[in-house]
Design an enzyme around this catalytic site. Structure first.
Site, PDB file in Angstrom:
ATOM      1  N   PHE A 192       0.818  -1.221   0.000  1.00 48.65           N
ATOM      2  CA  PHE A 192       0.000   0.000   0.000  1.00 48.65           C
ATOM      3  C   PHE A 192       0.848   1.266   0.000  1.00 48.65           C
ATOM      4  O   PHE A 192       0.376   2.334  -0.388  1.00 48.65           O
ATOM      5  CB  PHE A 192      -0.939   0.009   1.220  1.00 48.65           C
ATOM      6  CG  PHE A 192      -0.272   0.461   2.491  1.00 48.65           C
ATOM      7  CD1 PHE A 192      -0.164   1.820   2.785  1.00 48.65           C
ATOM      8  CD2 PHE A 192       0.282  -0.439   3.393  1.00 48.65           C
ATOM      9  CE1 PHE A 192       0.471   2.254   3.941  1.00 48.65           C
ATOM     10  CE2 PHE A 192       0.922  -0.016   4.547  1.00 48.65           C
ATOM     11  CZ  PHE A 192       1.014   1.338   4.820  1.00 48.65           C
ATOM     12  N   CYS A 219       9.556   1.843   3.651  1.00 43.92           N
ATOM     13  CA  CYS A 219      10.479   0.754   4.006  1.00 43.92           C
ATOM     14  C   CYS A 219      11.889   1.285   4.187  1.00 43.92           C
ATOM     15  O   CYS A 219      12.748   0.582   4.694  1.00 43.92           O
ATOM     16  CB  CYS A 219      10.453  -0.336   2.947  1.00 43.92           C
ATOM     17  SG  CYS A 219      11.179   0.204   1.417  1.00 43.92           S
ATOM     18  N   GLU A 275       9.141  -4.259  13.276  1.00 48.11           N
ATOM     19  CA  GLU A 275       8.842  -3.104  12.417  1.00 48.11           C
ATOM     20  C   GLU A 275       7.519  -2.497  12.882  1.00 48.11           C
ATOM     21  O   GLU A 275       6.511  -3.193  12.951  1.00 48.11           O
ATOM     22  CB  GLU A 275       8.716  -3.565  10.956  1.00 48.11           C
ATOM     23  CG  GLU A 275       8.452  -2.406  10.003  1.00 48.11           C
ATOM     24  CD  GLU A 275       8.246  -2.868   8.562  1.00 48.11           C
ATOM     25  OE1 GLU A 275       7.467  -3.814   8.330  1.00 48.11           O
ATOM     26  OE2 GLU A 275       8.840  -2.260   7.656  1.00 48.11           O
ATOM     27  N   SER A 309       5.250  -6.939   3.474  1.00 45.84           N
ATOM     28  CA  SER A 309       5.819  -7.286   4.775  1.00 45.84           C
ATOM     29  C   SER A 309       6.590  -8.598   4.691  1.00 45.84           C
ATOM     30  O   SER A 309       6.354  -9.423   3.794  1.00 45.84           O
ATOM     31  CB  SER A 309       4.692  -7.386   5.804  1.00 45.84           C
ATOM     32  OG  SER A 309       3.770  -8.368   5.388  1.00 45.84           O
ATOM     33  N   ARG A 366      -5.771  -1.835  -0.457  1.00 52.02           N
ATOM     34  CA  ARG A 366      -6.112  -0.654   0.353  1.00 52.02           C
ATOM     35  C   ARG A 366      -6.081   0.630  -0.467  1.00 52.02           C
ATOM     36  O   ARG A 366      -6.762   1.590  -0.138  1.00 52.02           O
ATOM     37  CB  ARG A 366      -5.161  -0.536   1.532  1.00 52.02           C
ATOM     38  CG  ARG A 366      -5.278  -1.734   2.444  1.00 52.02           C
ATOM     39  CD  ARG A 366      -4.398  -1.566   3.645  1.00 52.02           C
ATOM     40  NE  ARG A 366      -3.964  -2.869   4.108  1.00 52.02           N
ATOM     41  CZ  ARG A 366      -2.819  -3.090   4.740  1.00 52.02           C
ATOM     42  NH1 ARG A 366      -2.004  -2.081   4.983  1.00 52.02           N
ATOM     43  NH2 ARG A 366      -2.496  -4.277   5.141  1.00 52.02           N
TER      44      ARG A 366
HETATM   45  P1  NAD Z   1       1.461  -6.598   3.129  1.00 48.89           P
HETATM   46  O1  NAD Z   1       2.469  -7.675   3.247  1.00 48.89           O
HETATM   47  O2  NAD Z   1       0.323  -6.586   4.089  1.00 48.89           O
HETATM   48  O3  NAD Z   1       0.795  -6.628   1.658  1.00 48.89           O
HETATM   49  C1  NAD Z   1       1.579  -6.667   0.493  1.00 48.89           C
HETATM   50  C2  NAD Z   1       0.800  -7.388  -0.594  1.00 48.89           C
HETATM   51  O4  NAD Z   1       0.556  -8.739  -0.190  1.00 48.89           O
HETATM   52  C3  NAD Z   1      -0.555  -6.768  -0.882  1.00 48.89           C
HETATM   53  O5  NAD Z   1      -0.775  -6.754  -2.271  1.00 48.89           O
HETATM   54  C4  NAD Z   1      -1.525  -7.689  -0.157  1.00 48.89           C
HETATM   55  O6  NAD Z   1      -2.780  -7.768  -0.775  1.00 48.89           O
HETATM   56  C5  NAD Z   1      -0.828  -9.028  -0.200  1.00 48.89           C
HETATM   57  N1  NAD Z   1      -1.157  -9.850   0.974  1.00 48.89           N
HETATM   58  C6  NAD Z   1      -1.457  -9.409   2.233  1.00 48.89           C
HETATM   59  N2  NAD Z   1      -1.700 -10.454   3.049  1.00 48.89           N
HETATM   60  C7  NAD Z   1      -1.565 -11.569   2.301  1.00 48.89           C
HETATM   61  C8  NAD Z   1      -1.690 -12.973   2.589  1.00 48.89           C
HETATM   62  N3  NAD Z   1      -1.997 -13.401   3.809  1.00 48.89           N
HETATM   63  N4  NAD Z   1      -1.479 -13.841   1.594  1.00 48.89           N
HETATM   64  C9  NAD Z   1      -1.156 -13.417   0.363  1.00 48.89           C
HETATM   65  N5  NAD Z   1      -1.030 -12.104   0.031  1.00 48.89           N
HETATM   66  C10 NAD Z   1      -1.220 -11.187   0.987  1.00 48.89           C
HETATM   67  O7  NAD Z   1       2.266  -5.208   3.168  1.00 48.89           O
HETATM   68  P2  NAD Z   1       1.672  -3.736   3.223  1.00 48.89           P
HETATM   69  O8  NAD Z   1       1.103  -3.490   4.568  1.00 48.89           O
HETATM   70  O9  NAD Z   1       0.845  -3.458   2.031  1.00 48.89           O
HETATM   71  O10 NAD Z   1       3.011  -2.874   3.038  1.00 48.89           O
HETATM   72  C11 NAD Z   1       3.849  -2.526   4.107  1.00 48.89           C
HETATM   73  C12 NAD Z   1       5.026  -3.453   4.201  1.00 48.89           C
HETATM   74  O11 NAD Z   1       5.762  -3.442   2.975  1.00 48.89           O
HETATM   75  C13 NAD Z   1       6.033  -3.034   5.265  1.00 48.89           C
HETATM   76  O12 NAD Z   1       6.480  -4.179   5.936  1.00 48.89           O
HETATM   77  C14 NAD Z   1       7.163  -2.397   4.465  1.00 48.89           C
HETATM   78  O13 NAD Z   1       8.426  -2.431   5.098  1.00 48.89           O
HETATM   79  C15 NAD Z   1       7.142  -3.245   3.243  1.00 48.89           C
HETATM   80  N6  NAD Z   1       7.790  -2.587   2.106  1.00 48.89           N
HETATM   81  C16 NAD Z   1       8.996  -3.076   1.700  1.00 48.89           C
HETATM   82  C17 NAD Z   1       9.655  -2.473   0.637  1.00 48.89           C
HETATM   83  C18 NAD Z   1      10.969  -3.018   0.176  1.00 48.89           C
HETATM   84  O14 NAD Z   1      11.378  -2.706  -0.938  1.00 48.89           O
HETATM   85  N7  NAD Z   1      11.662  -3.813   0.979  1.00 48.89           N
HETATM   86  C19 NAD Z   1       9.070  -1.383  -0.010  1.00 48.89           C
HETATM   87  C20 NAD Z   1       7.828  -0.924   0.434  1.00 48.89           C
HETATM   88  C21 NAD Z   1       7.203  -1.543   1.491  1.00 48.89           C
END
Ligand code: NAD
Length: 499
Positions: A150, A282, A384, A227, A178
């Site tokens: 998101f 991130c 985090e 995540s 979201r």
């Molecule tokens: P998230 O893991 O909740 O969701 C990411 C994606 O996975 C979304 O498209 C979501 O629909 C999907 N998803 C969620 N739950 C799932 C499940 N149980 N099974 C399968 N798919 C699922 O992450 P978020 O809250 O959208 O984003 C924030 C996180 O992303 C933070 O941890 C942040 O550090 C990380 N992030 C990392 C980077 C990087 O390059 N390392 C960059 C941006 C964000």
């Protein structure tokens, strides 16, 4: 009015068929602005079938023509820039200037991908043997997918689809449920730019469609950002199904502050990198590690008044330093971490739990939080938080400070502030983290370098954007050819060598 969102399949808007929907909230007010359909395997199968049918002709289109679609896309993005930035700010919650930055960092990867005729060039060896030439070429994988978080709804989708499509693949994007409006707007612009139908598909949804992506045999590669627990799951299941997977996860980015650092500059850097976008980056700095008690006291003295006066406000307030967090649950989670920090014995210097904005009582606001004397056994250090919370961990010396980011389970970004070149150089060489800043708090590499964290911040071998993105979205074929074809050396039963 609650807008009804859709999928984007085969170059057209497609209504959801599963009967499942999720509400989209406006974080600055807490109101529902739209609902997004949550796809099942049916919509995914439709998108993959469209992508698969369209991909061979796209791969056969010369790379310069493919690049021209991206050039046109950039023109259209410039035309609609403010409209998209406003939608992004309203749906995500970040401020309008920060939303503009989100689009900008994405389009810089589109600019990089426009260099594709050069980037795809292979190798060639003339005369590798008698009449033998050898060359390599990079070919697209076919249908590939991206699953995005998101927090950067413009940047990360562009990081994924621009190089993949430039390389001749067809792409399935599964954005965060979201804030999916901006990814849908981007897809629409790609088609207006002349992309053939089926080459970019947006399938909205949650775990159900993600699992369908992980299991679909025609999807050859998956790029994930989100995540760590979900990233690990995507990597494990995707690779078990024989796919190429890169999965980028969470972070706990440290900033080391050496006694010789310019502390006013450090305070500026930490305020921006710790609290910008409400800490929902991130590459946000969430841990400050001053070296020596004197440095720590002087740093906290500078930070505290500035954190106290941070201006949290609605995304449309151009004077706000940062906006609300993404959801009510996330706001509660961030506040609960502040409770945990207090219970664990950290010193709460600034408490941001009680924010009341007149006229925006339903919004998801958390003010700036500053903890001092945080220790490595505390949950607020280990986990985090992804909110506007900065923890100060005091280190007695450089070696102890260096060991903190190196020993942490995450290894996304890290920074050091010093005037000493030797220390900076030693730090860059030894720290066990993927992206390092020297007097730079958010060291996000530019589009032509690669982006990726280490340890539990990244699963898979290849990074995002830069040269690795070309490697990730292509496979290498090596050709050995003999001309003239008539040279005869007789049948040989021994492996050919150059001996
Ligand atoms: P998230 O893991 O909740 O969701 C990411 C994606 O996975 C979304 O498209 C979501 O629909 C999907 N998803 C969620 N739950 C799932 C499940 N149980 N099974 C399968 N798919 C699922 O992450 P978020 O809250 O959208 O984003 C924030 C996180 O992303 C933070 O941890 C942040 O550090 C990380 N992030 C990392 C980077 C990087 O390059 N390392 C960059 C941006 C964000």
């Amino acid at each position: 009015m609650v807008e009804k969102l859709y999928h984007f399949i085969g170059g057209a808007r497609v209504e959801g068929k599963s009967g499942r929907f999720a509400p989209i909230f406006t974080p600055m007010t807490g109101e529902i602005s739209a609902e997004v359909p949550l796809a099942s395997t049916v919509e995914l199968a439709e998108a993959v079938a469209n992508a698969k049918a369209a991909q061979p002709a796209w791969a056969a289109t010369n790379p310069q023509k493919r690049a021209r679609v991206l050039m046109k896309f950039l023109e259209l993005l410039a035309r609609d820039f403010e409209k998209i930035a406003l939608k992004l700010a309203l749906e995500h919650g970040k401020t309008l200037p920060d939303a503009r930055g989100d689009i900008q960092r994405g389009l810089e990867v589109v600019e990089f991908a426009i260099g594709i005729p050069h980037l795809l060039k292979g190798e060639y060896t003339e005369g590798a043997g008698p009449g033998i030439d050898m060359y390599s070429m990079r070919q697209p994988l076919g249908v590939v997918a991206g699953i995005t978080p998101f927090n950067f709804p413009a940047m990360i989708p562009m990081w994924k689809f621009a190089p993949a499509i430039a390389c001749g693949n067809a792409f399935i994007l599964k954005p965060s449920e979201r804030d999916p409006s901006v990814p849908l707007m981007l897809a629409e612009l790609m088609y207006e730019a002349g992309l053939p139908k089926g080459i970019l598909n947006v399938v909205n949804g949650d775990k159900e469609v993600v699992d369908a992506i992980l299991d679909h045999p025609d999807i050859k590669a998956i790029g994930f950002v989100g995540s760590t627990p979900i990233g690990e799951y995507i990597f494990t299941r995707g690779t078990a199904n024989g796919k190429r997977v890169q999965a980028f996860g969470g972070a706990k980015n440290h900033a080391l502050i050496m006694p010789d650092a310019d502390l006013d500059m450090v305070a500026d850097a930490l305020i921006g990198a710790g609290y910008g976008s409400a800490g929902e980056r991130c590459m946000a700095i969430s841990v400050a590690v001053p070296v020596g008690e004197k440095t720590a006291d002087a740093l906290v003295e500078r930070l505290a008044p500035r954190v106290r006066t941070l201006r949290v406000g609605p995304s449309t307030d151009e004077k706000a330093d940062f906006g609300p967090v993404i959801t009510r649950q996330h706001m509660e989670k961030v506040k609960s971490y502040v409770d945990i920090g207090v219970q664990e014995g950290a010193e709460l210097v600034v408490d941001g739990r009680d924010v009341n904005l007149q006229g925006y009582e339903g919004g998801y606001y958390v003010g700036g939080v500053l903890f001092d004397r945080v220790t490595t056994n505390m949950r607020i250090y280990k986990e985090e938080i992804f909110g506007p919370v900065l923890s100060v961990v005091r280190a007695p010396d450089y070696e102890t400070a260096l060991s903190l980011p190196s020993d942490h389970e995450y290894g996304n970004g890290v920074a050091i502030f010093t005037r000493d070149g030797d220390t900076a150089r030693d730090f860059a060489a030894r720290v066990d983290v993927g992206m390092v800043g020297i007097n730079v708090p958010i060291p996000v590499p530019l589009a032509y370098y690669t982006f990726g964290g280490w340890k539990r911040s990244g699963f898979g071998d290849l990074n995002q954007h830069g040269p690795d993105s070309i490697r990730f979205y292509t496979k290498t074929k090596t050709v050995t050819s003999r001309w003239p074809s008539g040279i005869r050396s007789g049948a040989s039963f021994v492996i050919p060598t150059m001996g």
